[in-house]
Design a protein around this motif. Structure first.
Motif, mmCIF file in Angstrom:
data_model
loop_
_atom_site.group_PDB
_atom_site.id
_atom_site.type_symbol
_atom_site.label_atom_id
_atom_site.label_comp_id
_atom_site.label_asym_id
_atom_site.label_seq_id
_atom_site.Cartn_x
_atom_site.Cartn_y
_atom_site.Cartn_z
ATOM 1 N N ARG A 125 0.875 -1.222 0.236
ATOM 2 C CA ARG A 125 -0.142 -0.083 0.002
ATOM 3 C C ARG A 125 0.807 1.388 0.018
ATOM 4 N N LYS A 126 0.364 2.395 -0.404
ATOM 5 C CA LYS A 126 0.933 3.561 -0.455
ATOM 6 C C LYS A 126 0.808 4.393 0.852
ATOM 7 N N ASP A 127 1.286 5.412 1.020
ATOM 8 C CA ASP A 127 1.088 6.121 2.406
ATOM 9 C C ASP A 127 -0.221 6.365 2.755
ATOM 10 N N ASN A 128 -1.085 6.694 1.578
ATOM 11 C CA ASN A 128 -2.418 6.973 1.840
ATOM 12 C C ASN A 128 -3.401 6.014 2.061
ATOM 13 N N GLY A 129 -2.800 4.479 1.732
ATOM 14 C CA GLY A 129 -3.344 3.450 2.079
ATOM 15 C C GLY A 129 -4.108 2.781 0.951
ATOM 16 N N GLU A 130 -3.869 3.487 -0.349
ATOM 17 C CA GLU A 130 -4.469 3.096 -1.690
ATOM 18 C C GLU A 130 -3.338 1.850 -2.098
ATOM 19 N N PRO A 131 -3.847 0.946 -2.808
ATOM 20 C CA PRO A 131 -3.106 -0.267 -3.478
ATOM 21 C C PRO A 131 -1.864 0.378 -4.267
ATOM 22 N N TYR A 132 -0.594 -0.037 -3.936
ATOM 23 C CA TYR A 132 0.675 0.338 -4.771
ATOM 24 C C TYR A 132 0.491 0.068 -6.287
ATOM 25 N N PHE A 133 0.126 -1.024 -6.400
ATOM 26 C CA PHE A 133 -0.240 -1.443 -7.905
ATOM 27 C C PHE A 133 -1.613 -1.487 -8.239
ATOM 28 N N ASP A 134 -2.282 -0.555 -8.939
ATOM 29 C CA ASP A 134 -3.628 -0.749 -9.283
ATOM 30 C C ASP A 134 -3.845 -0.837 -10.753
ATOM 31 N N THR A 135 -5.107 -0.590 -11.196
ATOM 32 C CA THR A 135 -5.479 -1.008 -12.461
ATOM 33 C C THR A 135 -4.627 -0.297 -13.731
ATOM 34 N N ASP A 136 -4.256 1.017 -13.404
ATOM 35 C CA ASP A 136 -3.208 1.744 -14.257
ATOM 36 C C ASP A 136 -2.029 1.100 -14.243
ATOM 37 N N SER A 137 -1.599 0.270 -13.143
ATOM 38 C CA SER A 137 -0.008 -0.252 -13.336
ATOM 39 C C SER A 137 -0.189 -1.430 -14.372
ATOM 40 N N SER A 138 -1.098 -1.755 -14.753
ATOM 41 C CA SER A 138 -1.287 -2.945 -15.802
ATOM 42 C C SER A 138 -1.291 -2.087 -17.480
ATOM 43 N N ALA A 139 -1.493 -1.068 -17.467
ATOM 44 C CA ALA A 139 -1.512 -0.277 -18.669
ATOM 45 C C ALA A 139 -0.728 -0.457 -19.786
ATOM 46 N N PRO A 140 0.825 -0.670 -19.264
ATOM 47 C CA PRO A 140 1.632 -1.058 -20.300
ATOM 48 C C PRO A 140 1.450 -2.579 -20.972
ATOM 49 N N LEU A 141 0.912 -3.468 -20.056
ATOM 50 C CA LEU A 141 0.582 -4.646 -20.670
ATOM 51 C C LEU A 141 -0.497 -4.747 -21.760
ATOM 52 N N TYR A 142 -1.470 -3.943 -21.271
ATOM 53 C CA TYR A 142 -2.697 -3.881 -22.109
ATOM 54 C C TYR A 142 -2.291 -3.045 -23.552
ATOM 55 N N GLU A 143 -1.476 -2.121 -23.289
ATOM 56 C CA GLU A 143 -1.139 -1.467 -24.692
ATOM 57 C C GLU A 143 -0.165 -2.075 -25.320
ATOM 58 N N GLY A 144 0.433 -3.186 -24.936
ATOM 59 C CA GLY A 144 1.122 -3.815 -25.840
ATOM 60 C C GLY A 144 0.473 -4.958 -26.551
ATOM 61 N N LEU A 145 -0.773 -5.364 -25.892
ATOM 62 C CA LEU A 145 -1.447 -6.420 -26.608
ATOM 63 C C LEU A 145 -2.427 -5.584 -27.496
ATOM 64 N N GLU A 146 -2.595 -4.499 -26.873
ATOM 65 C CA GLU A 146 -3.736 -3.628 -27.820
ATOM 66 C C GLU A 146 -3.100 -3.357 -29.269
ATOM 67 N N GLY A 147 -1.785 -3.097 -29.318
ATOM 68 C CA GLY A 147 -0.903 -2.937 -30.291
ATOM 69 C C GLY A 147 -1.112 -3.959 -31.348
ATOM 70 N N LEU A 148 -0.824 -4.942 -30.693
ATOM 71 C CA LEU A 148 -0.451 -6.191 -31.466
ATOM 72 C C LEU A 148 -1.983 -6.622 -32.205
ATOM 73 N N TYR A 149 -3.178 -6.423 -31.380
ATOM 74 C CA TYR A 149 -4.401 -6.664 -31.958
ATOM 75 C C TYR A 149 -4.809 -5.590 -33.119
ATOM 76 N N ARG A 150 -4.427 -4.337 -32.994
ATOM 77 C CA ARG A 150 -4.612 -3.361 -34.030
ATOM 78 C C ARG A 150 -3.947 -3.648 -35.236
ATOM 79 N N SER A 151 -2.737 -3.991 -35.137
ATOM 80 C CA SER A 151 -1.783 -4.375 -36.227
ATOM 81 C C SER A 151 -2.342 -5.738 -36.932
ATOM 82 N N GLY A 152 -3.132 -6.630 -36.068
ATOM 83 C CA GLY A 152 -3.539 -7.790 -36.876
ATOM 84 C C GLY A 152 -4.731 -7.558 -37.572
ATOM 85 N N GLN A 153 -5.542 -6.502 -37.009
ATOM 86 C CA GLN A 153 -6.760 -6.008 -37.540
ATOM 87 C C GLN A 153 -6.657 -5.454 -38.985
#
Length: 210
Positions: A125-153
């Protein structure tokens, strides 16, 4: 002495320092996998590594930094092992299948890492109690797959669908696969990955693609 800074302002670490950091990270992974995040104190990790707690404090500012570095290192290792295998495939359909299968093959020898990541994601957790790793932390993973899917389309290999939705769904399915495998050690990870690869291949390919 602390390492001197390189011209870009980043710390310049010697081979010995890099090896020591790797040793600490490996020990931390094993301890977290065995006793969980809460009980994985720096003192316990140091004892497991056969070093003093002060050695850990020299290389990491505290438990938070060490935990964050574990996540960074694990994902960096996955990328180095998997990305070249994906890029070596001849078409987008095969790339999607290879992504799922290659990640499973790589992590099959690193169950402790998967267990440790689950603990860190759940408890750090961060100092404010929020998760250190949240949904936004996975953005690079999503963006990589999204780019592959767009290229495939664009190439005509994939049917028309929302690339971000498919990317999130695929990554979530992979995460769930590993979570189930950790909770059920006898589960056939390779068979699960093969079935998942078949599922996403069928779900994304254009109807006229063989």
């Amino acid at each position: 002495m602390r390492p001197e800074n390189e011209t870009d302002g980043q710390p310049k670490r010697s081979f010995i320092e890099q090896a020591r950091r790797a040793q600490i990270i490996a020990a931390a992974v094993e301890v977290i996998a065995e006793v969980g995040f809460v009980k994985a104190s720096l003192a316990r990790i140091a004892a497991h590594a056969g070093i003093s707690k002060g050695v850990i404090s020299y290389h990491f500012a505290g438990k938070e930094e060490l935990m964050a570095q574990i996540v960074t290192q694990v994902y960096s290792d996955i990328s180095e092992a998997v990305v070249p295998r994906i890029l070596a495939e001849e078409n987008h359909n095969a790339m999607i299948r290879r992504h799922i299968i290659a990640v499973a093959e790589h992590m099959s020898g690193h169950r402790d890492q998967i267990a440790a990541l689950g603990e860190i994601f759940s408890h750090l957790r961060k100092d404010n109690g929020e998760p250190y790793f949240d949904t936004d932390s996975s953005a690079p993973l999503y963006e990589g797959l999204e780019g592959l899917y767009r290229s495939g389309q664009e190439s005509g290999a994939f049917r028309d669908f929302d690339p971000r939705v498919m990317a999130v769904t695929q990554q979530s399915a992979i995460d769930a696969m590993f979570a189930y495998w950790v909770a059920n050690p006898g589960h056939d990870l390779d068979a699960h990955a093969a079935e998942l690869a078949e599922l996403f291949d069928r779900a994304t390919r254009a109807s006229d693609t063989d």
